[in-house]
Enzyme design. Structure first.
Site, PDB file in Angstrom:
ATOM      1  N   ARG A 142       2.993   8.426   8.874  1.00 15.35           N
ATOM      2  CA  ARG A 142       2.804   9.849   8.568  1.00 15.35           C
ATOM      3  C   ARG A 142       1.720  10.486   9.440  1.00 15.35           C
ATOM      4  O   ARG A 142       1.832  11.645   9.832  1.00 15.35           O
ATOM      5  CB  ARG A 142       2.438  10.019   7.088  1.00 15.35           C
ATOM      6  N   GLU A 144      -0.643  -9.023  -1.012  1.00 20.55           N
ATOM      7  CA  GLU A 144      -1.132  -8.427   0.249  1.00 20.55           C
ATOM      8  C   GLU A 144      -2.345  -7.544  -0.028  1.00 20.55           C
ATOM      9  O   GLU A 144      -2.433  -6.392   0.407  1.00 20.55           O
ATOM     10  CB  GLU A 144      -0.038  -7.622   0.973  1.00 20.55           C
ATOM     11  N   HIS A 160       7.075   5.231  12.268  1.00 24.38           N
ATOM     12  CA  HIS A 160       7.248   6.048  11.063  1.00 24.38           C
ATOM     13  C   HIS A 160       5.964   6.537  10.417  1.00 24.38           C
ATOM     14  O   HIS A 160       5.994   7.203   9.392  1.00 24.38           O
ATOM     15  CB  HIS A 160       8.049   5.270  10.013  1.00 24.38           C
ATOM     16  N   GLU A 178      -1.866   5.227   3.137  1.00 24.06           N
ATOM     17  CA  GLU A 178      -1.853   3.818   2.718  1.00 24.06           C
ATOM     18  C   GLU A 178      -3.242   3.232   2.479  1.00 24.06           C
ATOM     19  O   GLU A 178      -3.425   2.429   1.568  1.00 24.06           O
ATOM     20  CB  GLU A 178      -1.094   2.970   3.752  1.00 24.06           C
ATOM     21  N   ASP A 180       0.800  -1.232   0.000  1.00 18.53           N
ATOM     22  CA  ASP A 180       0.000   0.000   0.000  1.00 18.53           C
ATOM     23  C   ASP A 180       0.829   1.277   0.000  1.00 18.53           C
ATOM     24  O   ASP A 180       0.383   2.314   0.478  1.00 18.53           O
ATOM     25  CB  ASP A 180      -0.915  -0.008   1.232  1.00 18.53           C
ATOM     26  N   HIS A 231      13.920   5.194  11.767  1.00 16.18           N
ATOM     27  CA  HIS A 231      13.603   5.322  10.345  1.00 16.18           C
ATOM     28  C   HIS A 231      14.284   6.580   9.792  1.00 16.18           C
ATOM     29  O   HIS A 231      14.392   7.592  10.490  1.00 16.18           O
ATOM     30  CB  HIS A 231      12.078   5.427  10.233  1.00 16.18           C
TER      31      HIS A 231
HETATM   32  C1  UD1 Z   1       7.064   4.825   3.190  1.00 11.31           C
HETATM   33  C2  UD1 Z   1       5.634   4.508   2.782  1.00 11.31           C
HETATM   34  C3  UD1 Z   1       4.903   3.795   3.908  1.00 11.31           C
HETATM   35  C4  UD1 Z   1       5.682   2.586   4.388  1.00 11.31           C
HETATM   36  C5  UD1 Z   1       7.092   3.019   4.757  1.00 11.31           C
HETATM   37  C6  UD1 Z   1       7.921   1.827   5.147  1.00 11.31           C
HETATM   38  C7  UD1 Z   1       4.395   6.033   1.346  1.00 11.31           C
HETATM   39  C8  UD1 Z   1       3.700   7.335   1.247  1.00 11.31           C
HETATM   40  N1  UD1 Z   1       4.921   5.761   2.532  1.00 11.31           N
HETATM   41  O1  UD1 Z   1       7.029   5.797   4.237  1.00 11.31           O
HETATM   42  O2  UD1 Z   1       3.626   3.368   3.443  1.00 11.31           O
HETATM   43  O3  UD1 Z   1       5.022   2.021   5.496  1.00 11.31           O
HETATM   44  O4  UD1 Z   1       7.707   3.654   3.625  1.00 11.31           O
HETATM   45  O5  UD1 Z   1       9.089   2.227   5.809  1.00 11.31           O
HETATM   46  O6  UD1 Z   1       4.472   5.305   0.395  1.00 11.31           O
HETATM   47  N2  UD1 Z   1      14.612   8.126   3.630  1.00 11.31           N
HETATM   48  C9  UD1 Z   1      15.964   7.980   3.425  1.00 11.31           C
HETATM   49  N3  UD1 Z   1      16.458   6.750   3.078  1.00 11.31           N
HETATM   50  C10 UD1 Z   1      15.682   5.665   2.940  1.00 11.31           C
HETATM   51  C11 UD1 Z   1      14.288   5.796   3.169  1.00 11.31           C
HETATM   52  C12 UD1 Z   1      13.762   7.046   3.494  1.00 11.31           C
HETATM   53  O7  UD1 Z   1      16.733   8.927   3.544  1.00 11.31           O
HETATM   54  O8  UD1 Z   1      16.189   4.578   2.622  1.00 11.31           O
HETATM   55  C13 UD1 Z   1      14.079   9.457   3.977  1.00 11.31           C
HETATM   56  C14 UD1 Z   1      14.110  10.433   2.776  1.00 11.31           C
HETATM   57  O9  UD1 Z   1      14.389  11.718   3.248  1.00 11.31           O
HETATM   58  C15 UD1 Z   1      12.685  10.346   2.236  1.00 11.31           C
HETATM   59  C16 UD1 Z   1      11.900  10.196   3.533  1.00 11.31           C
HETATM   60  O10 UD1 Z   1      12.703   9.336   4.352  1.00 11.31           O
HETATM   61  O11 UD1 Z   1      12.298  11.484   1.514  1.00 11.31           O
HETATM   62  C17 UD1 Z   1      10.511   9.658   3.387  1.00 11.31           C
HETATM   63  O12 UD1 Z   1      10.460   8.455   2.638  1.00 11.31           O
HETATM   64  P1  UD1 Z   1       9.023   7.985   2.052  1.00 11.31           P
HETATM   65  O13 UD1 Z   1       9.205   6.704   1.334  1.00 11.31           O
HETATM   66  O14 UD1 Z   1       8.384   9.098   1.292  1.00 11.31           O
HETATM   67  O15 UD1 Z   1       8.145   7.808   3.332  1.00 11.31           O
HETATM   68  P2  UD1 Z   1       8.254   6.769   4.518  1.00 11.31           P
HETATM   69  O16 UD1 Z   1       7.927   7.504   5.759  1.00 11.31           O
HETATM   70  O17 UD1 Z   1       9.534   6.048   4.428  1.00 11.31           O
HETATM   71  N1  UDP Z   2      12.730  -3.808   9.647  1.00  7.82           N
HETATM   72  C1  UDP Z   2      14.097  -3.914   9.364  1.00  7.82           C
HETATM   73  N2  UDP Z   2      14.957  -3.055   9.998  1.00  7.82           N
HETATM   74  C2  UDP Z   2      14.539  -2.116  10.887  1.00  7.82           C
HETATM   75  C3  UDP Z   2      13.149  -2.004  11.149  1.00  7.82           C
HETATM   76  C4  UDP Z   2      12.262  -2.857  10.500  1.00  7.82           C
HETATM   77  O1  UDP Z   2      14.512  -4.759   8.579  1.00  7.82           O
HETATM   78  O2  UDP Z   2      15.380  -1.382  11.430  1.00  7.82           O
HETATM   79  C5  UDP Z   2      11.788  -4.700   8.925  1.00  7.82           C
HETATM   80  C6  UDP Z   2      10.740  -5.391   9.763  1.00  7.82           C
HETATM   81  O3  UDP Z   2      11.186  -6.631  10.253  1.00  7.82           O
HETATM   82  C7  UDP Z   2       9.595  -5.537   8.772  1.00  7.82           C
HETATM   83  C8  UDP Z   2       9.734  -4.333   7.864  1.00  7.82           C
HETATM   84  O4  UDP Z   2      11.074  -3.878   8.033  1.00  7.82           O
HETATM   85  O5  UDP Z   2       9.732  -6.709   7.970  1.00  7.82           O
HETATM   86  C9  UDP Z   2       8.756  -3.263   8.235  1.00  7.82           C
HETATM   87  O6  UDP Z   2       9.072  -2.073   7.584  1.00  7.82           O
HETATM   88  P1  UDP Z   2       8.476  -0.676   8.019  1.00  7.82           P
HETATM   89  O7  UDP Z   2       8.130  -0.696   9.457  1.00  7.82           O
HETATM   90  O8  UDP Z   2       9.422   0.353   7.534  1.00  7.82           O
HETATM   91  O9  UDP Z   2       7.177  -0.552   7.105  1.00  7.82           O
HETATM   92  P2  UDP Z   2       5.661  -1.055   7.260  1.00  7.82           P
HETATM   93  O10 UDP Z   2       5.687  -2.533   7.455  1.00  7.82           O
HETATM   94  O11 UDP Z   2       5.046  -0.308   8.390  1.00  7.82           O
HETATM   95  O12 UDP Z   2       5.045  -0.644   5.957  1.00  7.82           O
END
Ligand code: UD1
Ligand code: UDP
Length: 371
Positions: free
Chosen positions: A215, A117, A213, A131, A95, A245
């Site tokens: 939003r 999923e 994490h 999501e 999602d 995160h």
């Molecule tokens: C995203 C997804 C969320 C999911 C989550 C898993 C959307 C809108 N959100 O949220 O559904 O649950 O990922 O973790 O699709 N960043 C880094 N390096 C990384 C990852 C993120 O620097 O490897 C930072 C960047 O500044 C980036 C920000 O995090 O712009 C936000 O990343 P984004 O994917 O937009 O949102 P998440 O909060 O990670």
């Molecule tokens: N996870 C990981 N390293 C971390 C935190 C989480 O590998 O430091 C794994 C966790 O076991 C799970 C997945 O990442 O499988 C969950 O990701 P996240 O919480 O970012 O996203 P969500 O599941 O909420 O979309």
């Protein structure tokens, strides 16, 4: 049949890795992989562990990206990618914004979409945001729906999805988790190396593992949770490990509120193996993560979910996951109860597998082969 898996974030990669592996083992199927790289470092950690090779990398991530940017960058990039890779089917997971944009780009290119999923719902489009809307929209684009549970299937039926196009498979996260556990248990040298990299935990103290994490929690929720963690840490008999995160909104709160406390270790996001290892070692998990809510019951770990809603009701109903929201007082009360009341702890800490049996990817691959 050319099946293109498209994903962009850490959890999508973890959950797609078993599917890609299964597809590669089926004769007659050419598995292709395109990442949006909506995440960069956190995605690359997973690609490396599961040795996923890429056919295309859109590399869209930017610091502090907004939803419109991610949607348009992925949609634009995938339009060209689909022309180049000519898939017969696109496979998306979950999602995220990549999930929805990849499905929409496939619809525009008249390529059928399979949704891994499928059918998770809270019924509230503001929670989790965005999501819940991403997955609803993806459902109505997809023509093949891999529901992890019977409840998810019922949600799809309720929205008028053709039952003949829904396959209940289990969640592939359990396949990934079992793979990770098998690696950890088979390789003591690797496990020792992982241990050395992790913060040293006083064996006399109980470990609380934290992630966050969402939003919808940026507007005060993450901070209220952090204030609760400070009070839980003040008990003196626990150590809190929090892999933070990389989202700057999460980093800011964690650093500002928690960095100074000696019993709270803020560390960078962990690769999957060390994270699974820490889940196994923990007494209690506090999280708003979807994936962690699915994994922890298999490990018999109680979870306090810092959200008001969940699309994963199965473990809540079984009693191993409790929704505590983001109220500081409630989090502290629930954590203290678990830490102080042995009976309450034991009631929440039995291992069960409502989300899968480790064979979800095989079922998905088989269903894809059959059309
Ligand atoms: C995203 C997804 C969320 C999911 C989550 C898993 C959307 C809108 N959100 O949220 O559904 O649950 O990922 O973790 O699709 N960043 C880094 N390096 C990384 C990852 C993120 O620097 O490897 C930072 C960047 O500044 C980036 C920000 O995090 O712009 C936000 O990343 P984004 O994917 O937009 O949102 P998440 O909060 O990670
Ligand atoms: N996870 C990981 N390293 C971390 C935190 C989480 O590998 O430091 C794994 C966790 O076991 C799970 C997945 O990442 O499988 C969950 O990701 P996240 O919480 O970012 O996203 P969500 O599941 O909420 O979309």
């Amino acid at each position: 049949m050319r099946i293109l898996s498209v994903f962009g974030t850490r959890p999508e990669a973890i959950k797609m890795a078993p599917v890609i592996r299964r597809l590669a083992a089926l004769p007659g199927i050419t598995p292709l992989v395109c990442v949006s790289a909506q995440h960069r470092q956190m995605l690359d950690q997973v690609l490396l562990l599961f040795a996923i090779t890429l056919d295309l990398d859109l590399d869209v991530m930017r610091e502090g990206q907004g939803l419109t940017y991610v949607t348009t960058a992925v949609l634009g990039g995938l339009g060209e990618a689909y022309e180049k890779l000519r898939p017969d089917r696109v496979l998306v997971q979950g999602d995220t914004t990549t999930t929805f944009a990849a499905a929409l780009a496939a619809f525009y290119a008249r390529i059928p979409v399979g949704h891994v999923e499928a059918g998770l719902r809270t019924g509230n489009i503001d929670s989790p945001w965005p999501e819940e809307m991403n997955r609803r929209l993806t459902t109505h684009i997809a023509d093949l729906h891999f529901a992890p549970t019977e409840q998810a299937k019922r949600n799809l039926l309720h929205e008028g999805i053709n039952p003949a196009r829904i396959v209940v498979t289990g969640n592939t996260v359990i396949d990934a988790l079992l793979d990770a556990l098998a690696i950890l248990d088979a390789d003591s040298t690797r496990l020792a190396a992982i241990e050395r990299e992790l913060p040293r935990i006083d064996p006399a103290k109980r470990l609380i593992l934290v992630t966050g994490h969402r939003r919808e929690n940026f507007d005060g929720g993450l901070e209220r949770v952090a204030r609760g963690l400070l009070r839980i840490a003040a008990r003196g008999d626990v150590e809190i490990v929090y892999p933070v995160h990389l989202n700057p909104n999460v980093q800011r709160v964690a650093e500002t509120v928690l960095a100074a406390h000696p019993a709270i270790r803020l560390i960078p996001p962990l690769a999957y193996l060390p994270f699974v290892h820490l889940m196994r070692k923990s007494a209690l998990i506090v999280t708003d993560s979807g994936g962690v809510q699915e994994e922890a019951p298999s490990l018999g770990k109680p979870v306090l979910v810092t959200r008001d809603t969940t699309e994963r009701p199965e473990a809540v109903e079984a009693g191993t996951v409790e929704l505590v929201g983001t109220d500081t007082e409630r989090l502290v009360t629930c954590a203290n109860r678990l830490l102080d009341d042995r009976a309450a702890y034991e009631k929440m800490s039995f291992a069960h597998n409502p989300y899968g049996d480790g064979h979800a990817a095989a079922r998905i691959a088989e269903a894809l082969r059959n059309g």
